[in-house]
Motif scaffolding. Structure first.
Motif, PDB file in Angstrom:
ATOM      1  N   LEU B  25       0.822  -1.220   0.000  1.00  0.00           N
ATOM      2  CA  LEU B  25       0.000   0.000   0.000  1.00  0.00           C
ATOM      3  C   LEU B  25       0.853   1.267   0.000  1.00  0.00           C
ATOM      4  CD1 LEU B  25      -2.886  -0.906   2.504  1.00  0.00           C
ATOM      5  CD2 LEU B  25      -3.064  -0.520   0.028  1.00  0.00           C
ATOM      6  N   ALA B  26       1.922   1.259   0.819  1.00  0.00           N
ATOM      7  CA  ALA B  26       2.803   2.432   0.872  1.00  0.00           C
ATOM      8  C   ALA B  26       3.462   2.667  -0.487  1.00  0.00           C
ATOM      9  CB  ALA B  26       3.873   2.233   1.949  1.00  0.00           C
ATOM     10  N   ALA B  27       3.786   1.571  -1.173  1.00  0.00           N
ATOM     11  CA  ALA B  27       4.467   1.692  -2.464  1.00  0.00           C
ATOM     12  C   ALA B  27       3.542   2.190  -3.574  1.00  0.00           C
ATOM     13  CB  ALA B  27       5.069   0.336  -2.855  1.00  0.00           C
ATOM     14  N   VAL B  28       2.291   1.762  -3.556  1.00  0.00           N
ATOM     15  CA  VAL B  28       1.395   2.105  -4.674  1.00  0.00           C
ATOM     16  C   VAL B  28       0.624   3.409  -4.436  1.00  0.00           C
ATOM     17  CG1 VAL B  28       1.112  -0.315  -5.329  1.00  0.00           C
ATOM     18  CG2 VAL B  28      -0.619   0.758  -3.890  1.00  0.00           C
ATOM     19  N   PHE B  29       0.665   3.912  -3.199  1.00  0.00           N
ATOM     20  CA  PHE B  29      -0.135   5.090  -2.874  1.00  0.00           C
ATOM     21  C   PHE B  29       0.177   6.274  -3.805  1.00  0.00           C
ATOM     22  CE2 PHE B  29      -0.828   9.039  -0.431  1.00  0.00           C
ATOM     23  CZ  PHE B  29      -2.191   8.908  -0.180  1.00  0.00           C
ATOM     24  N   THR B  30       1.454   6.648  -3.882  1.00  0.00           N
ATOM     25  CA  THR B  30       1.836   7.819  -4.689  1.00  0.00           C
ATOM     26  C   THR B  30       1.618   7.581  -6.193  1.00  0.00           C
ATOM     27  OG1 THR B  30       3.479   8.203  -2.973  1.00  0.00           O
ATOM     28  CG2 THR B  30       3.643   9.586  -4.921  1.00  0.00           C
ATOM     29  N   PRO B  31       2.068   6.448  -6.735  1.00  0.00           N
ATOM     30  CA  PRO B  31       1.785   6.207  -8.155  1.00  0.00           C
ATOM     31  C   PRO B  31       0.282   6.241  -8.484  1.00  0.00           C
ATOM     32  CG  PRO B  31       3.441   4.663  -7.374  1.00  0.00           C
ATOM     33  CD  PRO B  31       2.946   5.402  -6.178  1.00  0.00           C
ATOM     34  N   ALA B  32      -0.519   5.722  -7.527  1.00  0.00           N
ATOM     35  CA  ALA B  32      -1.975   5.723  -7.783  1.00  0.00           C
ATOM     36  C   ALA B  32      -2.509   7.156  -7.870  1.00  0.00           C
ATOM     37  CB  ALA B  32      -2.686   4.959  -6.654  1.00  0.00           C
ATOM     38  N   ILE B  33      -2.033   8.014  -6.957  1.00  0.00           N
ATOM     39  CA  ILE B  33      -2.458   9.426  -6.979  1.00  0.00           C
ATOM     40  C   ILE B  33      -2.008  10.071  -8.301  1.00  0.00           C
ATOM     41  CG2 ILE B  33      -2.151  11.703  -5.872  1.00  0.00           C
ATOM     42  CD1 ILE B  33      -3.786   9.872  -4.119  1.00  0.00           C
ATOM     43  N   MET B  34      -0.767   9.784  -8.683  1.00  0.00           N
ATOM     44  CA  MET B  34      -0.218  10.317  -9.944  1.00  0.00           C
ATOM     45  C   MET B  34      -1.071   9.905 -11.135  1.00  0.00           C
ATOM     46  SD  MET B  34       2.644  12.100  -9.891  1.00  0.00           S
ATOM     47  CE  MET B  34       3.607  11.749 -11.341  1.00  0.00           C
ATOM     48  N   LEU B  35      -1.456   8.656 -11.126  1.00  0.00           N
ATOM     49  CA  LEU B  35      -2.245   8.116 -12.239  1.00  0.00           C
ATOM     50  C   LEU B  35      -3.605   8.814 -12.317  1.00  0.00           C
ATOM     51  CD1 LEU B  35      -2.118   5.852 -14.423  1.00  0.00           C
ATOM     52  CD2 LEU B  35      -3.403   4.426 -12.831  1.00  0.00           C
ATOM     53  N   LEU B  36      -4.264   8.889 -11.167  1.00  0.00           N
ATOM     54  CA  LEU B  36      -5.590   9.522 -11.131  1.00  0.00           C
ATOM     55  C   LEU B  36      -5.498  10.998 -11.531  1.00  0.00           C
ATOM     56  CD1 LEU B  36      -6.983   7.973  -7.806  1.00  0.00           C
ATOM     57  CD2 LEU B  36      -7.706   7.430 -10.145  1.00  0.00           C
ATOM     58  N   ASP B  37      -4.398  11.613 -11.133  1.00  0.00           N
ATOM     59  CA  ASP B  37      -4.206  13.038 -11.362  1.00  0.00           C
ATOM     60  C   ASP B  37      -3.957  13.368 -12.836  1.00  0.00           C
ATOM     61  OD1 ASP B  37      -4.319  15.348  -9.933  1.00  0.00           O
ATOM     62  OD2 ASP B  37      -2.141  15.573  -9.765  1.00  0.00           O
ATOM     63  N   ASN B  38      -3.385  12.434 -13.555  1.00  0.00           N
ATOM     64  CA  ASN B  38      -2.928  12.739 -14.914  1.00  0.00           C
ATOM     65  C   ASN B  38      -3.665  12.015 -16.034  1.00  0.00           C
ATOM     66  OD1 ASN B  38      -0.538  14.603 -14.493  1.00  0.00           O
ATOM     67  ND2 ASN B  38      -0.008  12.910 -13.141  1.00  0.00           N
ATOM     68  N   ILE B  39      -4.559  11.121 -15.660  1.00  0.00           N
ATOM     69  CA  ILE B  39      -5.246  10.353 -16.698  1.00  0.00           C
ATOM     70  C   ILE B  39      -6.647  10.909 -16.958  1.00  0.00           C
ATOM     71  CG2 ILE B  39      -6.189   8.003 -17.161  1.00  0.00           C
ATOM     72  CD1 ILE B  39      -3.208   8.278 -17.689  1.00  0.00           C
ATOM     73  N   PRO B  52      11.611  15.249 -18.465  1.00  0.00           N
ATOM     74  CA  PRO B  52      10.635  14.333 -17.867  1.00  0.00           C
ATOM     75  C   PRO B  52      11.033  13.857 -16.466  1.00  0.00           C
ATOM     76  CG  PRO B  52      11.129  13.680 -20.117  1.00  0.00           C
ATOM     77  CD  PRO B  52      12.069  14.796 -19.778  1.00  0.00           C
ATOM     78  N   TYR B  53      12.315  13.685 -16.219  1.00  0.00           N
ATOM     79  CA  TYR B  53      12.742  13.221 -14.894  1.00  0.00           C
ATOM     80  C   TYR B  53      12.314  14.217 -13.820  1.00  0.00           C
ATOM     81  CZ  TYR B  53      15.839  12.245 -10.951  1.00  0.00           C
ATOM     82  OH  TYR B  53      16.335  11.999  -9.702  1.00  0.00           O
ATOM     83  N   LYS B  54      12.601  15.519 -14.096  1.00  0.00           N
ATOM     84  CA  LYS B  54      12.265  16.553 -13.108  1.00  0.00           C
ATOM     85  C   LYS B  54      10.747  16.712 -12.982  1.00  0.00           C
ATOM     86  CE  LYS B  54      16.427  19.366 -13.160  1.00  0.00           C
ATOM     87  NZ  LYS B  54      17.068  20.557 -13.686  1.00  0.00           N
ATOM     88  N   ALA B  55      10.091  16.728 -14.124  1.00  0.00           N
ATOM     89  CA  ALA B  55       8.642  16.970 -14.109  1.00  0.00           C
ATOM     90  C   ALA B  55       7.866  15.823 -13.494  1.00  0.00           C
ATOM     91  CB  ALA B  55       8.160  17.198 -15.534  1.00  0.00           C
ATOM     92  N   PHE B  56       8.233  14.615 -13.870  1.00  0.00           N
ATOM     93  CA  PHE B  56       7.451  13.451 -13.437  1.00  0.00           C
ATOM     94  C   PHE B  56       7.952  12.872 -12.118  1.00  0.00           C
ATOM     95  CE2 PHE B  56       6.960   8.778 -13.535  1.00  0.00           C
ATOM     96  CZ  PHE B  56       5.571   8.718 -13.419  1.00  0.00           C
ATOM     97  N   TYR B  57       9.256  12.592 -12.058  1.00  0.00           N
ATOM     98  CA  TYR B  57       9.774  11.818 -10.911  1.00  0.00           C
ATOM     99  C   TYR B  57      10.180  12.710  -9.746  1.00  0.00           C
ATOM    100  CZ  TYR B  57      11.900   7.842  -8.572  1.00  0.00           C
ATOM    101  OH  TYR B  57      12.192   6.837  -7.693  1.00  0.00           O
ATOM    102  N   LEU B  58      10.980  13.740 -10.037  1.00  0.00           N
ATOM    103  CA  LEU B  58      11.505  14.586  -8.964  1.00  0.00           C
ATOM    104  C   LEU B  58      10.395  15.407  -8.291  1.00  0.00           C
ATOM    105  CD1 LEU B  58      14.367  14.704  -7.951  1.00  0.00           C
ATOM    106  CD2 LEU B  58      14.752  16.745  -9.307  1.00  0.00           C
ATOM    107  N   GLY B  59       9.340  15.636  -9.033  1.00  0.00           N
ATOM    108  CA  GLY B  59       8.208  16.364  -8.451  1.00  0.00           C
ATOM    109  C   GLY B  59       7.429  15.519  -7.459  1.00  0.00           C
ATOM    110  N   THR B  60       7.553  14.215  -7.580  1.00  0.00           N
ATOM    111  CA  THR B  60       6.787  13.286  -6.748  1.00  0.00           C
ATOM    112  C   THR B  60       7.592  12.763  -5.565  1.00  0.00           C
ATOM    113  OG1 THR B  60       5.812  12.548  -8.806  1.00  0.00           O
ATOM    114  CG2 THR B  60       5.372  11.191  -6.879  1.00  0.00           C
ATOM    115  N   PHE B  61       8.873  12.567  -5.813  1.00  0.00           N
ATOM    116  CA  PHE B  61       9.687  11.842  -4.843  1.00  0.00           C
ATOM    117  C   PHE B  61       9.741  12.491  -3.451  1.00  0.00           C
ATOM    118  CE2 PHE B  61      13.434   9.785  -3.042  1.00  0.00           C
ATOM    119  CZ  PHE B  61      13.144   8.466  -3.346  1.00  0.00           C
TER     120      PHE B  61
END
Lengths: 304, 256
Positions: B25-39, B52-61
């Motif tokens: 759950l801890a692992a999928v929480f952020t990706p799930a939010i990202m997915l819902l937010d962008n799809i 893309p690294y800065k926009a997608f990954y570094l913004g989330t990490f």
């Protein structure tokens, strides 16, 4: 069963322990469990049995005295010693979220046992059919049997069982007795079994140690204990000192204003009565007093 | 052999516990939010402006490094140690032929294993999310963030190393308190206080005196000069707290 070696399986010398409260729990306990025997370690609740067993397993730091197991000092050879013994201390220590097999698997590799050993001990404990049932759903008796299976996992030379009959129904207690007898007679496992109920263990033990308020009040064979239970002739007379010398041959004892001699048969009672009367000693009362194991246990543990 | 057997036993103990569920759950929480937010038809406005690294990954990490990962470690460390307290099994563990240091080290290794597993699953799901966004909005080439794998790997590695200190501190607290509320409460407070003290109140003393803050230090560009130093501090804290955990538990073992 006759010991096959003169080295005791367990020997404690002057064992003493006290908790941080400052009250001594054990005083000079000299326990000696002969090799290949079943030793009943008895005492009322709070007498120090579990503390003694915990010290034998190295669960408490040794404060006073020495512990030797199979002739090896526990303090310096703890790991070697622990590999040879199985134990059950107080309530079953099991992981409720795992199955019986998984509980045993945790320890199987630690004891370097082959995979089949898990199945073997499950069969011994009658738990081979429990499958994927989690231990938290077991009855207390099943948990106790699994804890015993766990203790048997390392093919122990010595089993230390603290109140193993807790939670078992009468049939379970009989099964456990049979299991312990078989392990002792067939596999020469030395067993130290503690209990606060003498009747539970008296049928299978060859040796007995009785602990009361942290002190050993009796240690010896079961036969030696049984001898102490024989009936006595209790006599009240007008002249105890004269009676004592007259009855010297019967090894009389004087206690609380009465004399007592071991009784063999009714003729001895008649003979003693006549002997006292013939020597002008008035016999106020004469009668037998029976002491069974249970009474003896209570006497020993309350006298101290 | 003895250590590996102990470790194997510790791994069996976490079967069917909530630990594995929490890790997932801890692992999928952020990706799930990202997915819902962008799809849902409105992709992040930064996509396409920066790489893309800065926009997608570094913004989330940062959410992972500052909040989620420390909270996750507090939770799993407490739950892992609670297995023994709840089952009343410490006596049996200590009466078996295992060294106490092996038992404790194995448990700590399991905590580390779960932490790494959480980061691996998180990254796997992030790739999945990037692929989904890429499929919907191919003009942003979000999946190209993987071309910055060396930066991504280093960010994950230093964040993970920076959690060693707090992980060992939580491990000690979980061993010390039979009741799970105390280590959990202390951990939660530290996790919440760390970003506030460091980022809001600019209290830089927190950096080396607060193990829970180190995963933030290594994730913030303004502290770039001390990223390596912060990792060494974390390792040092880990050694200190593990030794303390061993000595403390060894002393109190007899009362378990």
């Amino acid at each position: 069963m006759i010991s096959n070696t003169t080295t005791p399986a367990i020997r404690t010398i002057g064992l003493g322990h006290q908790f941080s409260s400052g009250t001594p729990t054990l005083h000079e306990v000299n326990l000696e469990v002969p090799h290949g025997e079943i030793y009943g370690f008895l005492g009322p609740n709070g007498s120090g049995k579990t503390t003694t067993l915990s010290l034998l397993l190295g669960l408490y730091k040794l404060q006073r005295g020495k512990i030797e197991i199979f002739g090896q000092p526990l303090a310096s050879k703890r790991m070697e010693v622990l590999k040879k013994l199985g134990s059950l201390i107080e309530s079953p220590s099991l992981y409720g979220h795992l199955t019986a097999r998984e509980n045993l698997e945790i320890y199987r590799a630690i004891y370097e046992m082959p995979r089949e050993r898990t199945r073997e001990v499950l069969a011994i404990a009658g738990l081979e059919e429990t499958g994927s049932k989690k231990v938290k759903n077991f009855s207390l008796g099943m948990k106790q049997r699994l804890a015993i299976a766990q203790a048997l996992l390392p093919r122990p030379q010595l089993l230390i069982l603290d109140e193993p009959t807790n939670g078992l129904d009468p049939n379970g207690i009989i099964d456990l007795r049979e299991l312990l007898r078989t392990l002792n007679q067939t596999h020469e496992v030395t067993i130290l079994i503690s209990s606060h109920i003498l009747a539970e263990v008296e049928k299978i033990v060859s040796h007995v140690g009785i602990l009361s308020k942290g002190k050993m009040v009796f240690q010896g064979t079961r036969e030696q204990l049984m001898k102490m239970t024989s009936a006595k002739l209790v006599i009240r007379t007008s002249n105890d000192d004269k009676a004592l010398s007259l009855l010297e041959v019967y090894k009389p004892e004087k206690q609380n204003g009465t004399l007592s001699v071991p009784i063999v048969d009714d003729y001895r009672a008649g003979h003693i009565n006549r002997l006292l009367v013939d020597h002008n000693i008035q016999v106020f009362s004469i009668g037998t007093q029976e002491t069974n194991l249970e009474q003896l246990f209570i006497q020993l543990t309350t006298a101290s | 052999m003895n250590y590996l057997s102990t470790l194997r036993g510790e791994i069996i103990k976490i079967k069917r516990t909530s630990l594995l569920y929490f890790t997932f759950l801890a692992a999928v929480f952020t990706p799930a939010i990202m997915l819902l937010d962008n799809i849902d038809g409105t992709p992040d406005k930064d996509f396409g402006l920066v790489d893309p690294y800065k926009a997608f990954y570094l913004g989330t990490f940062p959410f992972i490094a500052f909040i989620l990962l420390p909270l996750f470690i507090v939770l799993i460390t407490t739950l892992l140690i609670q297995i023994e307290y709840k089952s009343n099994t410490w006596k049996q563990v200590l009466a078996s032929p295992q060294y106490l240091h092996s038992v404790l080290l194995s448990k700590f290794v399991v905590v580390q294993g779960l932490t790494i597993l959480m980061l691996l699953i998180f990254n796997a799901f992030m790739i999945g999310v990037a692929a989904a966004i890429d499929y919907n909005y191919p003009q942003f080439s979000i999946l190209n963030y993987l071309k910055s794998f060396d930066r991504l790997w280093y960010l994950n590695a230093r964040t993970y190393i920076a959690t060693f200190g707090m992980s060992a501190l939580q491990f000690w607290l979980a061993l010390r308190f039979r009741n799970f509320i105390a280590p959990l409460g202390i951990g939660l407070v530290c996790c919440v206080m760390s970003p506030i003290l460091l980022l809001e109140l600019k209290w830089e003393n927190v950096m080396d005196k607060f193990p829970h803050a180190l995963s933030i230090v290594v994730g913030v560009k303004q502290f770039e000069k001390i990223h390596v130093w912060a990792q060494w501090i974390s390792v040092m804290y880990m050694v200190i707290f593990l030794v303390l955990a061993y000595l403390d538990f060894n002393r109190k073992t007899m009362k378990v």
